[in-house]
Design an enzyme around this catalytic site. Structure first.
Site, PDB file in Angstrom:
ATOM      1  N   CYS A   8       0.849  -1.263  -0.021  1.00  0.00           N
ATOM      2  CA  CYS A   8      -0.030   0.154   0.032  1.00  0.00           C
ATOM      3  C   CYS A   8       0.960   1.273   0.241  1.00  0.00           C
ATOM      4  O   CYS A   8       2.030   1.396   0.545  1.00  0.00           O
ATOM      5  CB  CYS A   8      -0.928   0.095   1.193  1.00  0.00           C
ATOM      6  SG  CYS A   8      -2.094  -1.212   1.278  1.00  0.00           S
TER       7      CYS A   8
ATOM      8  N   GLU B 136       0.782   3.812   2.104  1.00  0.00           N
ATOM      9  CA  GLU B 136       1.247   4.266   3.185  1.00  0.00           C
ATOM     10  C   GLU B 136       2.470   3.479   3.718  1.00  0.00           C
ATOM     11  O   GLU B 136       3.197   4.210   4.335  1.00  0.00           O
ATOM     12  CB  GLU B 136       0.001   3.882   4.383  1.00  0.00           C
ATOM     13  CG  GLU B 136      -1.232   4.781   3.848  1.00  0.00           C
ATOM     14  CD  GLU B 136      -2.443   4.093   3.218  1.00  0.00           C
ATOM     15  OE1 GLU B 136      -1.644   3.217   2.082  1.00  0.00           O
ATOM     16  OE2 GLU B 136      -3.455   4.145   3.350  1.00  0.00           O
TER      17      GLU B 136
HETATM   18  N1  THU Z   1      -4.528   0.660  -1.127  1.00  0.00           N
HETATM   19  C1  THU Z   1      -3.581   1.533  -0.430  1.00  0.00           C
HETATM   20  O1  THU Z   1      -2.533   1.628  -1.128  1.00  0.00           O
HETATM   21  N2  THU Z   1      -3.898   2.148   0.541  1.00  0.00           N
HETATM   22  C2  THU Z   1      -5.130   2.239   1.170  1.00  0.00           C
HETATM   23  O2  THU Z   1      -5.271   2.837   1.965  1.00  0.00           O
HETATM   24  C3  THU Z   1      -6.108   1.334   0.513  1.00  0.00           C
HETATM   25  C4  THU Z   1      -5.807   0.333  -0.394  1.00  0.00           C
HETATM   26  C5  THU Z   1      -4.019  -0.110  -2.110  1.00  0.00           C
HETATM   27  C6  THU Z   1      -3.811  -1.523  -2.002  1.00  0.00           C
HETATM   28  C7  THU Z   1      -4.289  -1.959  -3.708  1.00  0.00           C
HETATM   29  O3  THU Z   1      -3.080  -1.716  -4.428  1.00  0.00           O
HETATM   30  C8  THU Z   1      -5.356  -1.022  -3.889  1.00  0.00           C
HETATM   31  O4  THU Z   1      -5.234   0.178  -3.090  1.00  0.00           O
HETATM   32  C9  THU Z   1      -6.621  -1.596  -3.944  1.00  0.00           C
HETATM   33  O5  THU Z   1      -7.006  -2.296  -2.482  1.00  0.00           O
END
Ligand code: THU
Length: 132
Positions: free
Chosen positions: A51, A53
């Protein structure tokens, strides 16, 4: 605040999300004011996906940072912004380094439209160094 959100929006441009089509950017502000940005990085076998973050946190921690003030997050499908809440794994990583009643999570749709949550509001309890 506005500037941190703008940095998250800029970081989102590098999101690699060919599977979900959901593009996320984050900008993490350290206690000394330096900023580390991150985007989500997906993978064909799905589980290695990182992710936005965690990308920002791991960049910062790997550069020797340990104290953090706040993080701005933006995300959505192409052409839209939905202000996603961080997943449980990212909240757990935040809890490793941040105080729950201090660290701020800025959920943004734009530099003008955002909501601020304390880490403790999104993750009231967590397993931590103190538990071991
Ligand atoms: N994702 C993030 O990078 N941060 C978030 O807060 C929510 C989800 C990403 C993970 C994945 O690549 C995509 O968003 C869909 O879940």
């Amino acid at each position: 605040m506005k500037n941190l959100i703008l940095q998250a929006i800029k970081a989102r441009e590098n999101a690699y999300a060919p599977y979900s089509g959901f593009y996320v950017g984050a900008a993490l502000e350290c206690e000394d004011g330096t900023v580390y940005t991150g985007c989500n990085i997906e993978n064909a076998s799905y589980t290695p996906t990182n992710c936005a973050e965690r990308t920002a946190f791991f960049k910062a921690v790997s550069e020797g940072r340990r104290k953090f003030r706040r993080i701005a997050i933006v995300g959505g499908k192409q052409g839209e912004m939905t202000a996603p809440v961080p997943c449980g794994v990212c909240l757990q990583v935040m809890a490793e380094f941040c105080e729950s009643d201090y660290f701020e999570i800025i959920l943004a749709k734009s530099p003008e439209e955002y909501e601020i949550k304390k880490l403790g509001e999104l993750l009231p309890s967590s397993f931590s160094l103190k538990d071991q």
